[in-house]
Motif scaffolding. Structure first.
Motif, short mmCIF file in Angstrom:
data_model
loop_
_atom_site.label_atom_id
_atom_site.label_comp_id
_atom_site.label_asym_id
_atom_site.label_seq_id
_atom_site.Cartn_x
_atom_site.Cartn_y
_atom_site.Cartn_z
N LEU A 240 0.83 -1.21 0.00
CA LEU A 240 0.00 0.00 0.00
C LEU A 240 0.86 1.25 0.00
CD1 LEU A 240 -2.74 -1.13 2.54
CD2 LEU A 240 -3.15 -0.49 0.15
N ALA A 241 1.97 1.22 0.72
CA ALA A 241 2.88 2.36 0.73
C ALA A 241 3.49 2.58 -0.65
CB ALA A 241 3.97 2.15 1.77
N GLY B 299 3.02 5.80 -3.77
CA GLY B 299 4.18 6.54 -4.24
C GLY B 299 5.25 6.74 -3.19
N LEU B 300 5.19 5.96 -2.11
CA LEU B 300 6.16 6.09 -1.02
C LEU B 300 7.23 5.02 -1.14
CD1 LEU B 300 3.55 6.64 1.85
CD2 LEU B 300 4.76 8.38 0.51
N SER B 301 8.35 5.24 -0.50
CA SER B 301 9.47 4.31 -0.59
C SER B 301 9.27 3.13 0.36
CB SER B 301 10.78 5.02 -0.22
OG SER B 301 10.76 5.41 1.14
N VAL B 302 10.07 2.08 0.14
CA VAL B 302 10.05 0.92 1.04
C VAL B 302 10.45 1.35 2.45
CG1 VAL B 302 11.11 -1.31 1.53
CG2 VAL B 302 10.48 -0.72 -0.83
N ALA C 255 -2.02 9.15 0.71
CA ALA C 255 -1.59 10.26 1.56
C ALA C 255 -0.07 10.39 1.57
CB ALA C 255 -2.09 10.03 2.98
N PRO C 256 0.45 11.56 1.96
CA PRO C 256 1.90 11.74 2.06
C PRO C 256 2.51 10.89 3.16
CG PRO C 256 0.74 13.64 2.93
CD PRO C 256 -0.29 12.80 2.25
N ALA C 257 3.83 10.82 3.18
CA ALA C 257 4.54 9.92 4.09
C ALA C 257 4.16 10.15 5.55
CB ALA C 257 6.04 10.07 3.89
N GLY C 258 4.13 11.42 5.98
CA GLY C 258 3.83 11.71 7.38
C GLY C 258 2.47 11.21 7.80
N ALA C 259 1.46 11.43 6.95
CA ALA C 259 0.11 10.97 7.27
C ALA C 259 0.03 9.44 7.26
CB ALA C 259 -0.90 11.56 6.28
N PHE C 260 0.71 8.82 6.31
CA PHE C 260 0.70 7.35 6.21
C PHE C 260 1.28 6.74 7.48
CE2 PHE C 260 2.02 3.15 4.97
CZ PHE C 260 1.12 2.76 4.00
#
Length: 417
Positions: free
Chosen positions: A246-247, A251-254, A306-311
């Motif tokens: 899901l991350a 569009g987020l990194s591992v 959502a962006p990294a912080g919210a995730f």
């Protein structure tokens, strides 16, 4: 509210021992060693997203294979735990624990050379010793006078160990040694159970509603409560094993995904502590509704990329609420079945939920899109919440009718006099 047998809230006797419902009290060492054994048996549960995703990245599992592998190990563990609670007498526990520890170490090391169907086979076999180890821990907890409090202690210890190991895996082991390093680390952690086998209780007394150590079958409401437990818990496991995919699709990194998992495990510790404090003080139905809203908010955040912080933040919220809600499944089953026969199977059902959730998820995800698991999770969560709510209202109605029935003879007597 929590159903107990009239013991003090702490469930300790005057000499510091932990009181059983039936039989001799447990010493602090026996209680601690049994709970620690349960923590070790459940260590893999918090590491599945990391280890199985690492196998998938190495092309040793497919995306659907992540859910299937998680399902098989949890199914095996749950079935062994449940069947042992029904058919085995809690005797020679030190020998059982020692054999289970050796077998689990062998299974963890065998995973190093496995891929594809080999992973499925080895991890299914690993569930057998995990189930026996957990059976010992649940057997002790179910025999205490406040089982929900000791379940919260187990959950808190599980959260602490999972956080520590997951952080080490993410920062040191997986980037350098890959999935194999992760399973070797797991084998080393399992070896810590060896000294515990020397100080476990040698046997356990009979639990309420049982004869000779057997658990017996729950009544209808007990089975319905277990079905609600299955649906509620399956929703959480279905989504949790796909946090890394899901991350990535957000569009987020591992690295962000692994950080989210570690934060979630860290927040589980807070949830376990909070559950310990609130046990016996807050109605379980209130906890379930609050946690359900938190889960739905988390999954909605996953869905909108959502962006990294919210995730990371919502993953932490879900971790806290998951650990908070878990122990309150015990008083829920006790309210539905005061004999505690259903409560004795609650742990096994939660493990089966760990199998059912990933299994169902494997049918709604693909290598390119795993968002179907969010819809699945929401549906299972709402179904479980509906079952729990109906059972609670039925129990409240039963108590009201019982009070009226007790008052009626007095009223009749006054009328006649």
């Amino acid at each position: 509210m929590t159903a107990t047998t009239g013991a003090p809230s702490g469930a300790h006797s005057s000499d510091g021992q932990v009181a059983e419902v039936a039989g001799d009290p447990f010493t602090a060492v026996e209680t601690g060693s049994a709970i620690a054994l349960g923590v070790i048996s459940l260590l893999i549960a918090g590491l599945l997203p990391l280890l199985l995703s690492a196998l998938a990245e190495e092309r040793r599992l497919s995306a659907a294979g992540i859910g299937l592998a998680a399902m098989l190990e949890a199914l095996s563990t749950g079935l062994v735990t449940g069947l042992a609670g029904i058919v085995l007498k809690p005797r020679r526990l030190r020998l059982v624990a020692a054999v289970a520890t050796v077998l689990l170490i062998v299974a963890d090391l065998a995973t190093v050379r496995a891929s594809g169907s080999g992973v499925f086979l080895v991890r299914t076999l690993a569930g057998v010793p995990e189930g026996l180890m957990l059976w010992i821990a649940i057997g002790l907890i179910s025999r205490t006078q406040t089982p929900e409090r000791w379940a919260a202690v187990l959950f808190t210890g599980m959260g602490i160990t999972q956080l520590g190991v997951a952080t080490g895996l993410s920062a040191l082991i997986l980037p350098r040694f890959g999935a194999n390093g992760g399973y070797v680390t797991l084998a080393c952690a399992t070896a810590l159970a060896a000294p515990l086998c020397l100080v476990l209780p040698r046997s356990l007394g009979a639990a309420p509603g049982s004869e000779g150590g057997g658990g017996g079958a729950p009544p209808l409401r007990g089975w319905v409560a277990l079905a609600g437990t299955l649906s509620f818990a399956a929703s959480l496991t279905a989504v949790s094993v796909y946090i890394l995919p899901l991350a990535r699709q957000a569009g987020l990194s591992v690295a962000v995904g692994r950080t989210a998992i570690s934060v979630g495990l860290g927040c589980q510790i807070l949830g376990g502590v909070l559950a310990t404090v609130l046990a016996g003080r807050v109605r379980y139905i209130t906890i379930f509704w609050i946690c359900a809203l938190a889960f739905l908010s988390t999954w909605a955040t996953y869905a909108v990329s959502a962006p990294a912080g919210a995730f990371v933040a919502v993953t932490g919220l879900a971790g806290l609420c998951g650990m908070l809600a878990g122990p309150f499944l015990v008083p829920m089953t006790i309210e539905a079945d005061p004999s505690r026969r259903a409560a004795m199977q609650s742990g096994a059902v939660q493990l089966l939920a760990g199998a059912l959730g990933p299994l169902l998820a494997s049918f709604v995800v693909g290598d390119r899109d795993v968002h179907g698991v969010l819809v699945l999770g929401a549906g299972l969560l709402l179904l479980g919440l509906a079952v729990v709510t109906v059972l609670h209202r039925l129990a409240v109605g039963d108590r009201g009718r019982a009070v009226e029935a007790e008052g009626s003879p007095q009223q009749n007597h006054r009328a006649l006099s």
